[in-house]
Write a protein that holds these residues in place. Structure first.
Motif, short mmCIF file in Angstrom:
data_model
loop_
_atom_site.label_atom_id
_atom_site.label_comp_id
_atom_site.label_asym_id
_atom_site.label_seq_id
_atom_site.Cartn_x
_atom_site.Cartn_y
_atom_site.Cartn_z
N PRO A 1 0.83 -1.21 0.00
CA PRO A 1 0.00 0.00 0.00
C PRO A 1 0.87 1.26 0.00
O PRO A 1 1.90 1.32 0.68
CB PRO A 1 -0.80 -0.12 1.30
N GLN A 2 0.43 2.26 -0.75
CA GLN A 2 1.10 3.55 -0.80
C GLN A 2 0.03 4.65 -0.73
O GLN A 2 -1.07 4.48 -1.26
CB GLN A 2 1.88 3.71 -2.10
N THR A 3 0.37 5.76 -0.12
CA THR A 3 -0.61 6.84 -0.03
C THR A 3 -1.03 7.35 -1.40
O THR A 3 -2.14 7.85 -1.57
CB THR A 3 -0.05 8.02 0.80
N GLN A 4 -0.16 7.19 -2.40
CA GLN A 4 -0.50 7.63 -3.76
C GLN A 4 -1.68 6.86 -4.33
O GLN A 4 -2.33 7.31 -5.28
CB GLN A 4 0.70 7.44 -4.71
N MET A 5 -1.97 5.69 -3.76
CA MET A 5 -3.07 4.86 -4.26
C MET A 5 -4.44 5.40 -3.88
O MET A 5 -5.45 4.99 -4.47
CB MET A 5 -2.95 3.44 -3.71
N VAL A 6 -4.51 6.29 -2.89
CA VAL A 6 -5.81 6.68 -2.34
C VAL A 6 -6.01 8.19 -2.26
O VAL A 6 -7.07 8.65 -1.84
CB VAL A 6 -6.00 6.07 -0.93
N ARG A 7 -5.03 8.97 -2.67
CA ARG A 7 -5.06 10.42 -2.46
C ARG A 7 -6.32 11.06 -3.05
O ARG A 7 -6.66 10.86 -4.21
CB ARG A 7 -3.81 11.06 -3.07
#
Length: 350
Positions: A286-292
């Motif tokens: 998971p990366q924050t870029q996936m949900v921003r």
């Protein structure tokens, strides 16, 4: 479609602004009351330039709010404020629904609220009515409630990833180490030295070590899931120099012969059909870029090289699924609408 008249209290904060942004795309919401005491009398566009092209009511003080003009209220106020306002609204307009994004009704025990927030709970008689607004885990309670206490951003990320595992007794709830990181918007919009660009930029900072108030929610809900009283968890938050986003990494000891694969299967089973929760394929991290900018949550389980342990990682946007988006999802539930209404925005990338 008949409109539902909505008020947003604390509309000049980051959470309030994101609630307005999402509500403007909701087909049934009519924004009728927007409060912001420090900016009372100003057009919203003077406080948030990204609303310059939108026709919105001017900001007013809470004292000037007409509760007869709303069917529902979203509260984005500092803790210690919402309890008195909720009592006032319920006494004079008992049919108004309140979706609270503050901490004032999250803790079921008023004594715990005083312990963690240093204030007496002044609406203890209303507290039993509050549904804990973690949508995927408390739908039935949320649908029936007139008061919904939305979780904090950190608890949302942590609890969604760990509660299903605790319920199935796959992890030792007494041996949890949770490392959490959040964008600077999680600290609010008020002027604070530690969130100035020169202070927060180009570095990472732990804060509230061993005493962050969100620990109380995490312990409350995982303790409930694992049927353990007085649970204590190890939780450390960090401030990351980005505007929004949150990632939690939980180190867990497995029980009853469970493997990391079993943990992942339990999460897949728990969230099958959920519109906003994704269990990632393989060992995709998971990366924050996936949900921003979205209401989505992404998570995965990775085997630890230490036998009997696993690493559970979860990410979300702290202002959307961690606050305003989850509040709107709960609003949809409370009014019997499709949960995804107004929340169809896909993640922003890059």
């Amino acid at each position: 479609m008949e409109k539902i008249k909505v008020g947003v209290l604390g509309a000049s904060g980051y959470t309030g602004a994101d609630l307005i942004r999402l509500a403007l795309r909701h087909p049934t919401i009519e924004l009728t009351v927007l409060t912001a005491n420090a900016h009372a009398g100003k057009p919203v566009k003077d406080v948030f330039r990204h609303f310059s092209h939108v026709d919105l009511p001017d900001l007013i003080s809470i004292d000037d709010a007409d509760w007869a003009a709303v069917d529902a209220v979203f509260c984005g106020l500092p803790h210690g404020t919402t309890q008195a306002i909720t009592k006032q609204i319920f006494e004079t307009h008992p049919k108004v629904k309140i979706i609270d994004m503050s901490a004032d009704f999250r803790l079921r025990d008023p004594a715990a609220y005083k312990e963690w927030y240093g204030l007496d709970h002044i609406a203890a008689e209303i507290q039993p009515e509050a549904a804990y607004g973690l949508t995927e885990l408390y739908r039935d309670e949320i649908e029936a409630a007139r008061l919904i206490a939305c979780p904090g951003c950190y608890p949302t990320a942590v609890l969604l990833s760990l509660v299903p595992l605790a319920i199935k007794d796959l992890i030792d709830a007494t041996d949890l180490v949770i490392d959490a990181k959040s964008g600077v918007s999680g600290a609010g919009r008020g002027l604070k030295e530690n969130t100035l660009f020169c202070e927060a930029g180009e570095g990472i900072s732990p804060y509230a070590v061993g005493k962050h108030r969100h620990m109380a929610e995490i312990e409350q809900e995982i303790g409930k899931a694992a049927n353990l009283e007085g649970l204590r968890v190890n939780f450390t938050p960090h401030l990351i120099p980005m505007s929004r986003g949150e990632l939690t990494t939980s180190y867990v000891r497995m029980k009853n012969g469970a493997s990391a694969s079993d943990l992942k299967d339990a999460l897949i089973d728990a969230y099958s059909g959920e519109p906003f929760v994704t269990i990632l394929d393989g060992e995709t991290l998971p990366q924050t870029q996936m949900v921003r900018g979205s209401n989505y949550v992404a998570m995965n389980v990775i085997p630890d090289r230490i036998p009997g342990r696993a690493i559970v990682i979860s990410t979300l946007d702290n202002l959307v699924k961690g606050s305003a988006g989850q509040a709107l999802q709960n609003f949809n539930l409370a009014y019997g609408m499709d949960e995804t209404l107004g929340l169809e925005q896909l993640p922003l990338f890059p």
